[in-house]
Design an enzyme around this catalytic site. Structure first.
Site, PDB file in Angstrom:
ATOM      1  N   GLU A  13      -4.660   2.062   3.154  1.00 29.27           N
ATOM      2  CA  GLU A  13      -4.893   0.944   3.966  1.00 29.27           C
ATOM      3  C   GLU A  13      -5.038   1.129   5.450  1.00 29.27           C
ATOM      4  O   GLU A  13      -5.691   0.597   6.220  1.00 29.27           O
ATOM      5  CB  GLU A  13      -3.561  -0.052   3.612  1.00 29.27           C
ATOM      6  CG  GLU A  13      -3.802  -1.368   4.242  1.00 29.27           C
ATOM      7  CD  GLU A  13      -3.195  -1.554   5.588  1.00 29.27           C
ATOM      8  OE1 GLU A  13      -3.210  -2.528   6.225  1.00 29.27           O
ATOM      9  OE2 GLU A  13      -2.469  -0.428   6.200  1.00 29.27           O
ATOM     10  N   GLU A  14      -4.182   2.101   5.951  1.00 30.54           N
ATOM     11  CA  GLU A  14      -4.020   2.464   7.284  1.00 30.54           C
ATOM     12  C   GLU A  14      -5.219   3.155   8.020  1.00 30.54           C
ATOM     13  O   GLU A  14      -5.486   2.958   9.089  1.00 30.54           O
ATOM     14  CB  GLU A  14      -2.800   3.455   7.440  1.00 30.54           C
ATOM     15  CG  GLU A  14      -1.473   2.873   7.082  1.00 30.54           C
ATOM     16  CD  GLU A  14      -0.989   1.860   7.862  1.00 30.54           C
ATOM     17  OE1 GLU A  14      -1.451   1.214   8.932  1.00 30.54           O
ATOM     18  OE2 GLU A  14       0.192   1.263   7.776  1.00 30.54           O
ATOM     19  N   ASP A  61       3.330  -6.635   2.931  1.00 33.51           N
ATOM     20  CA  ASP A  61       2.897  -5.893   4.250  1.00 33.51           C
ATOM     21  C   ASP A  61       3.189  -6.656   5.453  1.00 33.51           C
ATOM     22  O   ASP A  61       2.238  -6.926   6.078  1.00 33.51           O
ATOM     23  CB  ASP A  61       1.511  -5.096   3.949  1.00 33.51           C
ATOM     24  CG  ASP A  61       1.386  -4.183   4.899  1.00 33.51           C
ATOM     25  OD1 ASP A  61       2.207  -3.826   5.882  1.00 33.51           O
ATOM     26  OD2 ASP A  61       0.207  -3.716   5.282  1.00 33.51           O
ATOM     27  N   ASP A 121       6.149   0.593   6.697  1.00 30.58           N
ATOM     28  CA  ASP A 121       5.045   0.372   6.730  1.00 30.58           C
ATOM     29  C   ASP A 121       4.161   1.309   5.708  1.00 30.58           C
ATOM     30  O   ASP A 121       3.681   2.168   6.123  1.00 30.58           O
ATOM     31  CB  ASP A 121       4.268  -0.012   8.067  1.00 30.58           C
ATOM     32  CG  ASP A 121       3.101  -0.405   7.549  1.00 30.58           C
ATOM     33  OD1 ASP A 121       2.619  -0.900   6.532  1.00 30.58           O
ATOM     34  OD2 ASP A 121       2.367  -0.725   8.735  1.00 30.58           O
ATOM     35  N   HIS A 138       0.793  -1.216   0.066  1.00 29.96           N
ATOM     36  CA  HIS A 138       0.000   0.005  -0.078  1.00 29.96           C
ATOM     37  C   HIS A 138       0.953   1.404   0.078  1.00 29.96           C
ATOM     38  O   HIS A 138       1.950   1.358   0.617  1.00 29.96           O
ATOM     39  CB  HIS A 138      -1.042  -0.109   1.166  1.00 29.96           C
ATOM     40  CG  HIS A 138      -0.438   0.043   2.286  1.00 29.96           C
ATOM     41  ND1 HIS A 138       0.108   1.262   3.348  1.00 29.96           N
ATOM     42  CD2 HIS A 138      -0.096  -1.083   3.210  1.00 29.96           C
ATOM     43  CE1 HIS A 138       0.526   0.736   4.353  1.00 29.96           C
ATOM     44  NE2 HIS A 138       0.393  -0.535   4.608  1.00 29.96           N
ATOM     45  N   ASP A 164       0.017   4.442   1.351  1.00 24.18           N
ATOM     46  CA  ASP A 164       0.086   5.265   2.246  1.00 24.18           C
ATOM     47  C   ASP A 164       0.918   4.782   3.492  1.00 24.18           C
ATOM     48  O   ASP A 164       1.171   3.720   3.571  1.00 24.18           O
ATOM     49  CB  ASP A 164      -1.240   5.572   2.899  1.00 24.18           C
ATOM     50  CG  ASP A 164      -2.098   4.377   3.241  1.00 24.18           C
ATOM     51  OD1 ASP A 164      -2.008   3.431   2.625  1.00 24.18           O
ATOM     52  OD2 ASP A 164      -2.923   4.322   4.321  1.00 24.18           O
TER      53      ASP A 164
END
Length: 442
Positions: free
Chosen positions: A146-147, A170, A116, A77, A79
Site C-alpha cells: 500500500e505504501e 487504516d 500503520d 495492509h 506492509d
C-alpha cells in the site's frame, strides 16, 4: 511477546501486534507476514487464500443466529514504511522492530513503528480468533504494498471477495469516520534543452529557497504553505536574462516542496538588479506567508562560472511555465464543509542532461475535476514547448453521508464511547476508493 506490550489490554490484540513487529514487512517484502497470517488461519480453522498479487483473504463464518447478516470486509495492509534514525544499524530485511513503552505511547527504538498498518492486522486477528464475538460472516482483506503504490488494492480480484460492505482500518485519528477520499493522477512534463557556451562577461549564482514547512500534499494542502519551487520561479521569471546550469526542487510526489536550488548565469551588469529583486521577493513572501511559513528564506550566493548552461530562451520559458502552473487548493467540497475537493502539488523539478523535468500530483474527490486540473496544468507546459504525459491515475471514493454502514458505525461508536464521531472525508488516496472501483456493488 515483547516486554513493552506486556500487561496491555486487550491482551490478544497486543500479542498479535508484538508478533507482527518481529516480522520484517517493508513494502514488497510481505512474504513473512503472509506466512504468519496463513498459519494463523490454519490454527483457527478459518478459510484463507492468497490471490495472484499476494493479498491474503481470510473468512470466518457467522456466529450462530447471525447467518442472515451480509458479509462485511475488514481491510488493512501488510506492509509498513521503513525509516530509521541516522546512525542506526537496523536491517529492515531481517531485524524485528523493537517496541518501547513511553508513558501512554508505544514507540519503536530508532525506527518507524509499523502501527500503520500493523494495528489493523492485529485488531482483525483479535476478532477472528475470538469465539465469543457475535457477528455476521466476515472476511479480512490484507493487501500488499500500500505504501509504495497501492499495489494490492489495484490488483484485487472481485471473484475472491464475498463482501459488498467494507470497513477500512487504516486511519490514525480517534473518533473520526472517513466516508470519502480523493482520486489522483500525475502529470510528467519534460522540456528539451539546448546547452550553450557561457559568455565571459557573466557571473554565476545559486538561488536557494528554503525554510518552508512543506507537508503532505493531501492532508496538509489546505494549510496554504509555500512551495519552494514556485518561490524560486517567482524570482527567476521576472528577473534579467539568465541561463540555468543546475536546478533541483522537491523529493516526492506527495510532499509539498520545502527546498529548491537553482544555479544560473547572468550578465555581470545585471547583478544589482538581481540582488534587488531577491530582496523584494523575500520581503513580499515574508508578508504573504508570515503565518504558514514564518521561516521562509531566499538566499543568493555567487559561485564558480560554469563552461556551459541552458539557452536563455529555454531557461526563461521553463521557469515562466513553472511560475504560471497551478499549485495548491483549486476547489473546496460542496458536500462536506471544510474539506478540499480538488488540488495540485507541483512536486518535483529537475534539470537533466537532455531536459527540464517536472512531476505534479493532482487530487480530487470528483474524477472529472481531477482530470480537468491535470489537463490545465499540462496545458501550461504544452504552451511552453514541453512534452507531457499522464500516469498513475487512481479513483476517488465519493462521500455518501446517508449510507446505512456510516450510520451503523457512528451509532456503534457513540454507544461504546459516549461521544459522537466526526464524519468526514480525506483529501488523500485510500485503498477504499480503489477497492470500491474494483468490486462491483461494494
Amino acid at each position: 511477546m515483547q516486554k513493552a506490550v506486556q500487561g496491555l489490554k486487550p491482551e490478544n490484540l497486543w500479542r498479535y501486534f508484538s508478533d507482527l513487529s518481529d516480522i520484517p514487512r517493508e513494502s514488497g517484502n510481505e512474504e513473512g507476514v503472509r506466512r504468519f497470517l496463513l498459519a494463523f488461519a490454519k490454527e483457527h480453522n478459518l478459510e484463507a487464500l492468497v490471490d495472484t498479487i499476494g493479498n491474503v483473504i481470510i473468512r470466518k463464518q457467522a456466529y450462530k443466529g447471525y447467518e442472515n447478516r451480509p458479509w462485511v470486509a475488514l481491510q488493512g495492509h501488510m506492509d509498513m514504511v521503513c525509516v530509521k534514525e541516522e546512525g542506526s544499524n537496523h536491517d529492515f530485511t531481517k531485524d524485528p522492530i523493537k517496541l518501547v513503552r513511553d508513558g501512554d505511547f508505544l514507540k519503536a527504538d530508532g525506527t518507524t513503528l509499523g502501527g500503520d498498518n500493523g494495528i489493523a492486522i492485529a485488531l482483525v486477528m483479535d476478532i477472528l480468533s475470538d469465539p465469543s464475538c457475535k457477528h455476521g460472516p466476515i472476511e479480512a482483506i490484507f493487501t500488499v504494498s500500500e505504501e509504495t503504490g497501492l499495489t494490492g488494492a489495484f490488483n484485487i480480484e472481485q471473484k475472491h471477495v464475498n463482501s459488498r460492505l467494507m470497513i477500512n482500518l487504516d486511519s490514525e485519528d480517534e473518533g473520526v469516520l472517513y466516508i470519502g477520499c480523493a482520486g489522483g493522477i500525475e502529470v510528467r512534463s519534460s522540456m528539451p534543452v539546448t546547452w550553450t557556451k557561457v559568455e565571459s562577461a557573466s557571473k554565476a549564482f545559486i538561488l536557494t529557497a528554503n525554510g518552508m514547512l512543506g507537508g503532505h500534499s493531501g492532508a496538509e494542502i489546505h494549510k496554504q504553505r509555500a512551495n519552494a519551487i514556485k518561490v524560486a520561479a517567482r524570482v527567476l521569471h521576472q528577473g534579467p536574462d539568465f541561463q540555468v546550469c543546475k536546478a533541483e526542487g522537491g523529493t516526492k510526489r506527495n510532499v509539498i516542496p520545502s527546498v529548491c536550488t537553482v544555479t544560473f548565469v547572468i550578465n555581470t551588469k545585471d547583478e544589482p538588479l538581481l540582488r534587488s529583486l531577491v530582496e523584494k521577493v523575500q520581503a513580499e513572501l515574508a508578508g504573504e506567508y508570515e503565518i504558514s511559513d514564518p521561516g521562509l528564506a531566499l538566499s543568493l550566493v555567487e559561485t564558480d562560472l560554469p563552461l556551459q548552461a541552458v539557452d536563455k530562451q529555454v531557461s526563461r520559458r521553463f521557469f515562466t511555465a513553472v511560475y504560471a502552473a497551478p499549485h495548491g487548493v483549486d476547489a473546496m467540497s460542496m458536500s462536506i464543509p471544510g474539506i478540499v475537493e480538488t488540488s495540485t502539488n507541483l512536486a518535483i523539478m529537475r534539470l537533466e542532461e537532455e531536459c527540464f523535468k517536472v512531476i505534479s500530483s493532482h487530487r480530487s474527490s470528483v474524477l472529472s475535476a481531477r482530470d480537468d486540473i491535470a489537463h490545465r496544468f499540462a496545458s501550461v507546459f504544452k504552451l511552453s514547448g514541453a512534452q507531457v504525459g499522464f500516469e498513475g491515475a487512481y479513483p476517488s471514493w465519493k462521500p455518501n453521508p446517508h449510507s446505512a454502514l456510516t450510520g451503523f458505525c457512528a451509532k456503534a461508536y457513540e454507544e461504546y464511547t459516549g461521544r459522537k464521531p466526526e464524519i468526514t472525508a480525506i483529501h488523500a488516496g485510500l485503498e477504499c476508493g480503489i477497492i470500491n472501483s474494483k468490486i462491483e456493488g461494494m
